[in-house]
Design an enzyme around this catalytic site. Structure first.
Site, mmCIF file in Angstrom:
data_model
loop_
_atom_site.group_PDB
_atom_site.id
_atom_site.type_symbol
_atom_site.label_atom_id
_atom_site.label_comp_id
_atom_site.label_asym_id
_atom_site.label_seq_id
_atom_site.Cartn_x
_atom_site.Cartn_y
_atom_site.Cartn_z
ATOM 1 N N SER A 282 52.808 44.318 42.968
ATOM 2 C CA SER A 282 53.121 44.719 41.598
ATOM 3 C C SER A 282 54.294 45.692 41.615
ATOM 4 O O SER A 282 54.403 46.524 42.529
ATOM 5 C CB SER A 282 51.908 45.415 40.978
ATOM 6 O OG SER A 282 52.266 46.004 39.741
ATOM 7 N N TYR B 46 45.874 52.073 42.329
ATOM 8 C CA TYR B 46 46.534 50.763 42.256
ATOM 9 C C TYR B 46 47.927 50.839 42.881
ATOM 10 O O TYR B 46 48.291 50.019 43.719
ATOM 11 C CB TYR B 46 46.614 50.309 40.802
ATOM 12 C CG TYR B 46 47.064 48.864 40.627
ATOM 13 C CD1 TYR B 46 46.222 47.819 40.962
ATOM 14 C CD2 TYR B 46 48.324 48.569 40.118
ATOM 15 C CE1 TYR B 46 46.623 46.491 40.795
ATOM 16 C CE2 TYR B 46 48.743 47.257 39.937
ATOM 17 C CZ TYR B 46 47.881 46.221 40.281
ATOM 18 O OH TYR B 46 48.287 44.916 40.114
HETATM 19 P P1 NAP Z 1 41.938 39.199 37.422
HETATM 20 O O1 NAP Z 1 42.032 38.276 36.266
HETATM 21 O O2 NAP Z 1 41.224 40.491 37.257
HETATM 22 O O3 NAP Z 1 41.275 38.388 38.655
HETATM 23 C C1 NAP Z 1 41.049 39.071 39.854
HETATM 24 C C2 NAP Z 1 40.517 38.093 40.876
HETATM 25 O O4 NAP Z 1 40.291 38.818 42.097
HETATM 26 C C3 NAP Z 1 39.164 37.472 40.468
HETATM 27 O O5 NAP Z 1 39.107 36.134 40.895
HETATM 28 C C4 NAP Z 1 38.177 38.324 41.260
HETATM 29 O O6 NAP Z 1 36.945 37.679 41.524
HETATM 30 C C5 NAP Z 1 38.978 38.502 42.541
HETATM 31 N N1 NAP Z 1 38.406 39.527 43.411
HETATM 32 C C6 NAP Z 1 38.193 40.836 43.150
HETATM 33 N N2 NAP Z 1 37.594 41.404 44.204
HETATM 34 C C7 NAP Z 1 37.429 40.447 45.150
HETATM 35 C C8 NAP Z 1 36.878 40.399 46.444
HETATM 36 N N3 NAP Z 1 36.314 41.481 47.014
HETATM 37 N N4 NAP Z 1 36.902 39.227 47.147
HETATM 38 C C9 NAP Z 1 37.428 38.128 46.595
HETATM 39 N N5 NAP Z 1 37.937 38.085 45.348
HETATM 40 C C10 NAP Z 1 37.933 39.244 44.641
HETATM 41 O O7 NAP Z 1 43.374 39.551 37.987
HETATM 42 P P2 NAP Z 1 44.822 38.818 37.795
HETATM 43 O O8 NAP Z 1 45.477 39.432 36.628
HETATM 44 O O9 NAP Z 1 44.657 37.359 37.894
HETATM 45 O O10 NAP Z 1 45.573 39.401 39.075
HETATM 46 C C11 NAP Z 1 45.706 38.664 40.277
HETATM 47 C C12 NAP Z 1 46.585 39.474 41.222
HETATM 48 O O11 NAP Z 1 47.847 39.739 40.604
HETATM 49 C C13 NAP Z 1 45.990 40.833 41.587
HETATM 50 O O12 NAP Z 1 46.251 41.124 42.950
HETATM 51 C C14 NAP Z 1 46.763 41.795 40.689
HETATM 52 O O13 NAP Z 1 46.813 43.109 41.207
HETATM 53 C C15 NAP Z 1 48.124 41.126 40.630
HETATM 54 N N6 NAP Z 1 48.903 41.521 39.443
HETATM 55 C C16 NAP Z 1 48.448 41.249 38.206
HETATM 56 C C17 NAP Z 1 49.205 41.648 37.097
HETATM 57 C C18 NAP Z 1 48.765 41.368 35.679
HETATM 58 O O14 NAP Z 1 49.449 41.808 34.743
HETATM 59 N N7 NAP Z 1 47.678 40.638 35.446
HETATM 60 C C19 NAP Z 1 50.408 42.339 37.291
HETATM 61 C C20 NAP Z 1 50.856 42.600 38.592
HETATM 62 C C21 NAP Z 1 50.074 42.178 39.663
HETATM 63 P P3 NAP Z 1 35.668 37.824 40.518
HETATM 64 O O15 NAP Z 1 35.901 36.855 39.391
HETATM 65 O O16 NAP Z 1 34.510 37.483 41.378
HETATM 66 O O17 NAP Z 1 35.652 39.250 40.041
#
Ligand code: NAP
Length: 233
Positions: free
Chosen positions: A142, A157
């Site tokens: 990020s 984070y």
């Molecule tokens: P999200 O909707 O909150 O989904 C997070 C995913 O991570 C879910 O599938 C969750 O599983 C899984 N997870 C959490 N802990 C875990 C563990 N111990 N083992 C395996 N899986 C686990 O997040 P997202 O927005 O799709 O983000 C995906 C990635 O992009 C993350 O690394 C985030 O930091 C990065 N990112 C996101 C944004 C944004 O604006 N959304 C911006 C920059 C970076 P469960 O369903 O079981 O909880």
């Protein structure tokens, strides 16, 4: 390996959000996909949604905070004769506490998921990529962890994503040149993490992830990207 060989990608946290969309895009691009999820039932349900003609998606239980879970997942795949060519370290958590209100358990869990999770999966899957002469690793980072922007994020984070960027550079340098290891900022994306007010669609957020996961041999290695362009660490 011929250029035409079907590649297999493993995506952590593939059951929802950017991970799920990345699985969809990679399956659409013709890769075999291992949709990894810490909850087996949620993983199976997500994989089922993506299967279709030419879309080969297998669900695997994988909790990246558990070395045992990572090892068992790797063993099940090896026993099934499945080699991982592409690793997408997508699973992540987003604690919002400021530094002085951050408790140790919250920080420790964020480190365990956002940094140590990628450490465990890289150790499990990347050496074999080097031996086979092909690999792609994409770490979901990020801009909120960019040191050049003074890590403008909630404390845990930002620190964990800055550390994931460091891990990206170290794994890139440690790997064979045929293994391309990059980090990506997907933008602020409309997911459970990003919230409904985020400006970027999940399709657009996953686009650079898919691009890095399918880089040609001439593609970049050891970089940080947003919208398919290199950005400062
Ligand atoms: P999200 O909707 O909150 O989904 C997070 C995913 O991570 C879910 O599938 C969750 O599983 C899984 N997870 C959490 N802990 C875990 C563990 N111990 N083992 C395996 N899986 C686990 O997040 P997202 O927005 O799709 O983000 C995906 C990635 O992009 C993350 O690394 C985030 O930091 C990065 N990112 C996101 C944004 C944004 O604006 N959304 C911006 C920059 C970076 P469960 O369903 O079981 O909880």
């Amino acid at each position: 390996m011929s250029q035409q060989q079907t590649r297999t990608a493993l995506v952590t946290g593939g059951n929802r959000g950017i991970g799920f969309e990345t699985c969809r895009q990679l399956a659409g691009a013709g890769l075999d996909v291992v949709l990894a999820a810490r909850d087996a039932a949620r993983g199976r349900a997500a994989a089922q949604k993506l299967r279709g003609p030419g879309h080969r998606v297998r669900a695997e239980e994988l909790d990246i905070t558990s070395a045992k879970s990572v090892q068992e997942c790797a063993e099940r795949l090896a026993e099934a004769g499945i080699q991982i060519d592409v690793l997408v370290n997508n699973a992540g958590v987003y604690p919002t506490d400021g530094f002085f209100s951050l408790d140790e358990d919250t920080f420790s869990h964020a480190l365990d998921v956002n940094l140590m999770g990628a450490f465990r999966t890289c150790q499990a899957f990347v050496p074999a990529m080097g031996r086979r002469g092909y690999g792609r690793v994409v770490n979901l980072s990020s801009g909120l962890g960019a040191v050049t922007d003074n890590i403008p994020s909630p404390a845990a984070y930002g620190i964990t994503k800055a550390a994931l960027n460091a891990l990206t550079l170290v794994v890139s340098a440690a790997s064979a040149p045929s293994v391309k290891v990059n980090a990506v900022c997907p933008g602020w994306v409309r997911t459970d993490m990003g919230g409904s007010g985020a400006p970027t669609s999940v399709e657009k957020g996953a686009d650079t992830v898919t691009w890095l996961a399918t880089l040609p041999d001439s593609g970049p290695d050891g970089g940080f990207f947003r919208n398919r362009r290199r950005i400062a660490w």
